[in-house]
Design an enzyme around this catalytic site. Structure first.
Site, short mmCIF file in Angstrom:
data_model
loop_
_atom_site.label_atom_id
_atom_site.label_comp_id
_atom_site.label_asym_id
_atom_site.label_seq_id
_atom_site.Cartn_x
_atom_site.Cartn_y
_atom_site.Cartn_z
N HIS A 7 0.76 -1.16 -0.08
CA HIS A 7 0.04 0.12 -0.07
C HIS A 7 0.85 1.22 0.06
O HIS A 7 1.51 1.53 1.15
CB HIS A 7 -0.95 -0.04 1.35
CG HIS A 7 -1.84 1.07 1.33
ND1 HIS A 7 -1.95 2.15 2.33
CD2 HIS A 7 -2.72 1.52 0.51
CE1 HIS A 7 -2.84 2.72 2.25
NE2 HIS A 7 -3.63 2.51 1.19
N GLU A 34 0.95 -0.75 -4.84
CA GLU A 34 -0.35 -0.02 -5.03
C GLU A 34 0.33 1.38 -4.99
O GLU A 34 1.02 1.82 -3.96
CB GLU A 34 -1.24 -0.15 -3.96
CG GLU A 34 -2.44 0.73 -3.96
CD GLU A 34 -2.82 1.77 -3.40
OE1 GLU A 34 -3.98 2.40 -3.40
OE2 GLU A 34 -1.74 2.27 -2.54
N ASP A 36 -0.95 5.91 -5.70
CA ASP A 36 -2.26 6.72 -5.88
C ASP A 36 -1.82 7.69 -6.93
O ASP A 36 -0.90 8.36 -6.82
CB ASP A 36 -2.49 7.40 -4.53
CG ASP A 36 -3.13 6.53 -3.52
OD1 ASP A 36 -4.03 6.14 -3.70
OD2 ASP A 36 -2.19 6.50 -2.39
N GLU A 110 -4.10 3.05 -8.26
CA GLU A 110 -5.67 3.94 -8.00
C GLU A 110 -5.31 5.15 -8.49
O GLU A 110 -4.74 6.06 -8.36
CB GLU A 110 -5.65 4.00 -6.34
CG GLU A 110 -7.03 4.66 -6.06
CD GLU A 110 -7.32 4.71 -4.65
OE1 GLU A 110 -6.41 4.27 -3.77
OE2 GLU A 110 -8.17 5.58 -4.33
N ASP A 230 0.36 -2.00 4.28
CA ASP A 230 1.63 -1.01 4.66
C ASP A 230 2.63 -2.03 5.18
O ASP A 230 3.90 -1.31 5.18
CB ASP A 230 1.19 -0.08 5.78
CG ASP A 230 0.17 0.85 5.31
OD1 ASP A 230 0.09 1.40 4.29
OD2 ASP A 230 -0.68 1.19 6.41
O1 G3P Z 1 -5.72 0.41 -2.53
C1 G3P Z 1 -7.19 0.73 -1.41
C2 G3P Z 1 -6.81 1.88 -0.57
O2 G3P Z 1 -5.61 2.46 -0.96
C3 G3P Z 1 -7.80 2.87 -0.82
O3 G3P Z 1 -7.62 3.89 0.41
O4 G3P Z 1 -7.14 6.19 1.03
O5 G3P Z 1 -5.08 4.41 1.10
O6 G3P Z 1 -6.27 5.31 -1.13
P1 G3P Z 1 -6.62 5.03 0.40
CA CA Z 2 -4.85 4.23 -2.58
#
Ligand code: G3P
Ligand code: CA
Length: 242
Positions: A7, A34, A36, A110, A230
């Protein structure tokens, strides 16, 4: 076999959503990293979780109003630990380069918010030109974002992020042609039968975000396909004991 999904990278040992966190995840046995992704004011794709740069850099401002040429010089490491001073805020191109060094690792991408077609196309082109289509799983909480991806890149695997598996979530996942429907870990621990409902619909299920065996054990027992954590290194070690 439960997949290990790091994450924001291995965000326990290095600043989240930075190249050191991604490299630590890859070296530590993660199946997926993962990240963002957000759109900057110039249409660039930048790797950051929050809508502003304030929490995770030494700068201040709204990502959607800033230029990549300014953001890439921010220090995205000092807030986490002085040892990471000078760590850059990555652009998506930096992640594409890194994946070239780790051919066994997938990308759980994401997309934050609902993007316009132009920046979306730019990211899709980078993925295609790097030969990464089969290593990327695009996910979003935004149904409209996934509809855009479904139209622009029907061959790119996609997943819907949801708080919990409901009938409506399953219907939406099916309509989107999603390969995975990804709820919170807490919702699956509370209702393990959610896993069978997703599998019966022909999709996979990756839950977020669990960092301890107390949560990993019921998730594995429920049959999830992967755990977003994490602590990917710790999860790898724990899974080896199971
Ligand atoms: O991968 C899912 C998770 O990352 C969604 O929540 O806020 O950590 O982006 P967040
Ligand atoms: Ca995320």
């Amino acid at each position: 076999m439960t997949q290990i999904i790091a994450h924001r990278g291995n965000s326990a040992v290095a600043p989240e959503n930075t190249l050191p966190a991604f490299a630590a995840a890859a070296f530590g046995g993660s199946d997926f990293i993962e990240i963002d992704l957000q759109v900057g004011g110039d249409g660039s794709a930048v790797v950051i979780h929050d809508a502003s740069v304030d929490r995770t850099t030494d700068g201040a401002g709204i990502v959607a109003e800033m230029l990549a040429t300014d953001m890439k010089y921010l220090d995205a490491g000092s807030w986490f630990d002085p040892a990471f001073a000078g760590t850059a805020l990555p652009l998506f191109a930096d992640v594409v380069d890194l994946l070239g060094r780790f051919p066994e690792v997938g990308l759980l991408l994401e997309l934050k918010g609902a993007w316009r077609p132009e920046p979306t196309m730019a990211v899709l082109t980078q993925i295609r030109e790097a030969g990464l289509t089969e290593r990327v799983l695009a996910q979003s909480f935004e149904v409209d974002m996934l509809r855009t991806l479904q139209t622009l890149a029907p061959d790119l695997p996609r997943a819907l992020l949801v708080r919990e598996i409901t009938g409506e979530a399953l219907t939406t996942c099916a309509e989107l042609g999603a390969v995975a429907c990804n709820p919170s870990s807490a919702s699956v621990i509370a209702e393990p039968s959610a896993v069978a409902r997703v599998h019966d619909a022909g999709q996979q299920i990756f839950t977020w975000t669990s960092n301890d065996p107390d949560e990993w054990a019921p998730l594995v027992a429920a049959g999830v396909d992967g755990i977003i954590t994490d602590r990917p290194d710790r999860l790898a070690g724990w899974l080896a004991t199971q």
